[in-house]
Design a protein around this motif. Structure first.
Motif: not given
Length: 87
Positions: A22-40, A71-81
């Protein structure tokens, strides 16, 4: 996903994640990995570029690396989230 003014979902998925979410937010990283923030779940789910879950980060609580109401997920400096947790 994440950080844009709005988004739409293509009816033909280009990636199928191996978890019921039940995704609340997510991002795709440069290398294709996916980070998901789930509501549950109290944390972040990290998927490889093929959609397989390979790591979970965080847990429920008030301490470092823990979340109350992320509440959300975002890219930060370099490869950090990062995430915002107003709870």
């Amino acid at each position: 996903m994440g950080g844009g003014a709005g988004w739409t979902v293509d009816p033909r998925p280009s990636l199928v994640l191996d978890q019921a979410l039940e995704p609340a937010d997510g991002i795709v990283l440069r290398d294709g990995r996916v980070v998901v923030l789930d509501r549950m779940l109290p944390g972040l789910l990290l998927f490889d570029s093929c959609g397989a879950l390979f790591k979970t980060v965080g847990g429920e609580g008030p301490g470092p690396g823990e979340f109350s109401l992320p509440a959300n997920v975002f890219r930060y400096r370099g490869d950090s989230i990062g995430t915002i947790d107003p709870g």
